[in-house]
Design a protein around this motif. Structure first.
Motif, mmCIF file in Angstrom:
data_model
loop_
_atom_site.group_PDB
_atom_site.id
_atom_site.type_symbol
_atom_site.label_atom_id
_atom_site.label_comp_id
_atom_site.label_asym_id
_atom_site.label_seq_id
_atom_site.Cartn_x
_atom_site.Cartn_y
_atom_site.Cartn_z
ATOM 1 N N HIS A 109 -1.608 -0.660 -4.493
ATOM 2 C CA HIS A 109 -1.390 0.150 -5.459
ATOM 3 C C HIS A 109 -1.591 -0.384 -6.756
ATOM 4 O O HIS A 109 -1.679 0.312 -7.877
ATOM 5 N N LYS A 110 -1.806 -1.683 -6.922
ATOM 6 C CA LYS A 110 -1.753 -2.494 -8.087
ATOM 7 C C LYS A 110 -2.840 -1.662 -9.199
ATOM 8 O O LYS A 110 -2.681 -1.844 -10.442
ATOM 9 N N SER A 227 4.289 -5.695 -12.993
ATOM 10 C CA SER A 227 5.205 -4.935 -12.513
ATOM 11 C C SER A 227 6.315 -4.733 -13.451
ATOM 12 O O SER A 227 6.160 -5.362 -14.539
ATOM 13 N N GLY A 262 9.392 -5.649 -4.952
ATOM 14 C CA GLY A 262 9.159 -6.848 -5.333
ATOM 15 C C GLY A 262 9.798 -6.818 -6.766
ATOM 16 O O GLY A 262 11.011 -7.063 -7.188
ATOM 17 N N GLY A 263 9.058 -6.319 -7.834
ATOM 18 C CA GLY A 263 9.500 -6.037 -9.113
ATOM 19 C C GLY A 263 9.892 -4.461 -9.273
ATOM 20 O O GLY A 263 10.682 -4.072 -10.210
ATOM 21 N N GLY A 264 9.462 -3.882 -8.276
ATOM 22 C CA GLY A 264 9.751 -2.424 -8.243
ATOM 23 C C GLY A 264 8.643 -1.416 -8.560
ATOM 24 O O GLY A 264 8.959 -0.192 -8.547
ATOM 25 N N SER A 265 7.476 -1.769 -8.729
ATOM 26 C CA SER A 265 6.410 -0.554 -9.183
ATOM 27 C C SER A 265 5.971 0.076 -8.264
ATOM 28 O O SER A 265 5.868 1.206 -8.491
ATOM 29 N N ASN A 266 5.718 -0.273 -7.210
ATOM 30 C CA ASN A 266 5.234 0.733 -6.087
ATOM 31 C C ASN A 266 6.313 1.712 -5.545
ATOM 32 O O ASN A 266 6.318 3.006 -5.406
ATOM 33 N N GLY A 335 4.407 -10.853 -2.630
ATOM 34 C CA GLY A 335 4.679 -9.683 -3.655
ATOM 35 C C GLY A 335 6.031 -9.594 -3.681
ATOM 36 O O GLY A 335 6.427 -8.769 -4.652
ATOM 37 N N GLU A 382 4.339 -7.087 2.581
ATOM 38 C CA GLU A 382 5.148 -6.169 1.675
ATOM 39 C C GLU A 382 5.624 -5.008 2.291
ATOM 40 O O GLU A 382 6.645 -4.707 2.251
ATOM 41 N N SER A 411 1.962 0.533 0.542
ATOM 42 C CA SER A 411 1.418 -0.056 -0.729
ATOM 43 C C SER A 411 0.252 -0.824 -0.859
ATOM 44 O O SER A 411 -0.707 -0.926 -1.567
#
Ligand SMILES: *Cc1c(COP(=O)(O)O)cnc(C)c1O
Length: 427
Positions: A109-110, A227, A262-266, A335, A382, A411
């Motif tokens: 997704h990045k 993220s 991970g950081g929460g973005s997806n 991730g 992940e 993701s």
């Protein structure tokens, strides 16, 4: 319906900005003065439009037409699949859907945010973006995106990964990025660590500090993060906006929404367009964030102000954290090795709008194997976390005989992470 597609012109025209619906979101603050920070504090670091989006209170933010064409090129709108073969294997009455973010050129997704950030950087006349990368997913995405926008990327890659994980490094180089093992002699921070230990293995925290220093020193450059920040999560909401339309088009309403964090973005990108309806009281979806048991920021962390990085050079963010000096063990889901979680995701957890669960590495790779042997796709380590949670929910539904609808964000693929499968499953 096995596969739900949208038309090319159905790529969303707006991102959903959840900050507009969270008036109680605590701002980033200065580590020394504890004063709230505003856009002017961030302009030197990030492209201007990204900073404006970071602090925007608008509910919908327009996606530039030219950017929508780049989204088309990477495979958007991405398909939504029904996990029919997995359901049958589990013998569950639940219906499981997964959103295919693995179909992009770099396999995750990045790119949704990398393209947006590089687009604005190029528009603002910057010559290059600096960033850090661990295993290389984010670095590959930014390398692709800067190449497409006609600018450059300078990627500080954690030295141990640079040496042990050559494939994503090669992906970045093929796209024309400059990839530097961190700590490096390019920055003061890097040189300090190298003096102490010329073979220093590096860490994401050090790489962040180097990338920030490199961007601050050169006015032709700015820094890019993959993220955690509001504008990054904003760009990812394209995932959930599409998924919502796809589910609606087949008359399905999800009961449970799942993403790994991970950081929460997806997770945010997939669930926030649904959470919007929870916040307005219209729907009551169950929203589950999934973490590794060894890095359980949301599940076992404290909700307080902490540094976004390890070295302590960033502003303080209000979030669930294990402490910025927490050193995550070297699990294969690289991730997900982050000590905190995005402030918006953290606030939703704090308020009880979402919940979190954690699983061991063995459990999630077993789930990945089952997915590969039913659906035929090899998930990223992940992504296996989200799959494991979906399987658990489907088994709960089986026990009580409920035909729940479960939707997860797929993701990324795991074709460059096969070592993880080899190690954990002893293949
Ligand atoms: C980077 C990554 C993640 C974790 O990052 P988030 O910001 O939490 O989404 C999850 N899955 C894949 C495939 C990744 O590359």
């Amino acid at each position: 319906m096995l596969r739900v597609d949208l038309q090319k012109d159905e790529i969303p025209k707006y991102w959903y900005n959840i900050v507009s619906d969270l008036p109680d979101l605590p701002p980033p603050i200065h580590p020394a003065t504890k004063e709230p920070l505003g856009p002017k504090d961030f302009y030197p670091l990030f492209p201007e439009e990204c900073v404006n989006q970071e602090f925007s209170k608008e509910k919908r933010i327009a996606i530039p037409e030219e950017l929508r064409e780049f989204y088309l090129r990477i495979g958007r709108p991405t398909p939504l699949y029904r996990a029919k073969r997995l359901e049958e294997r589990l013998g569950t009455p639940a219906r499981i859907y997964y959103k295919r973010e693995d179909v992009s050129p770099t396999g995750s997704h990045k790119l949704n945010t990398a393209l947006a950030q590089a687009f604005y950087a190029a528009k603002e006349g910057l010559e290059y973006l600096t960033t850090e990368t661990g295993a290389g997913q984010w670095g590959s995405a930014l390398s692709y995106a800067t190449m497409m926008m006609g600018i450059r990327a300078l990627v500080f890659m954690v030295r141990i990964s640079y040496l042990q994980k050559p494939y994503r490094k090669l992906v970045m180089k093929l796209y024309g990025a400059e990839v530097v093992p961190s700590p490096s002699d390019r920055t003061e921070v890097g040189r300090r660590y190298l003096e102490r230990d010329p073979e220093h293995p590096g860490s994401l925290g050090i790489a962040i500090s180097e990338a920030i220093e490199a961007a601050m020193r050169d006015e032709r450059a700015k820094y890019s993060l993959g993220s955690v920040l509001n504008h990054v999560l904003l760009h990812q909401t394209i995932i959930g906006l599409e998924a919502k339309k796809q589910l609606e088009s087949i008359g399905e309403k999800p009961d449970v929404l799942i993403g790994c964090v991970g950081g929460g973005s997806n997770f945010a990108g997939f669930t926030f367009p649904f959470v919007e309806e929870v916040l307005s009281g219209k729907e009551d979806y169950e929203v589950i964030a999934v973490e590794p048991s060894t890095v359980p920021s949301l599940t076992e962390g404290e909700y307080r102000y902490d540094f976004g990085d390890t070295a302590g050079v960033t502003p303080l963010l209000m979030m669930y954290t294990l402490g910025h000096d927490f050193i995550p063990p070297p699990i294969h889901a690289g991730g997900l090795r982050y000590h905190g979680a995005a402030p918006t995701v953290s606030l939703l957890k704090h308020r009880g709008v979402i919940r979190s669960v954690k699983y061991t590495q063995e459990e999630v790779f077993e789930a990945g194997r089952l997915f590969a042997r039913t659906e035929g796709l090899i998930p990223a380590p992940e992504t296996n976390h989200a799959i494991k949670a979906a399987i658990d929910e489907a088994m709960k539904a089986k026990k009580v005989g409920e035909s729940k609808v479960i939707a997860l964000n797929f993701s990324g693929h795991g074709l460059l992470d096969l070592r993880g499968y080899e190690d954990v499953l002893r293949l």
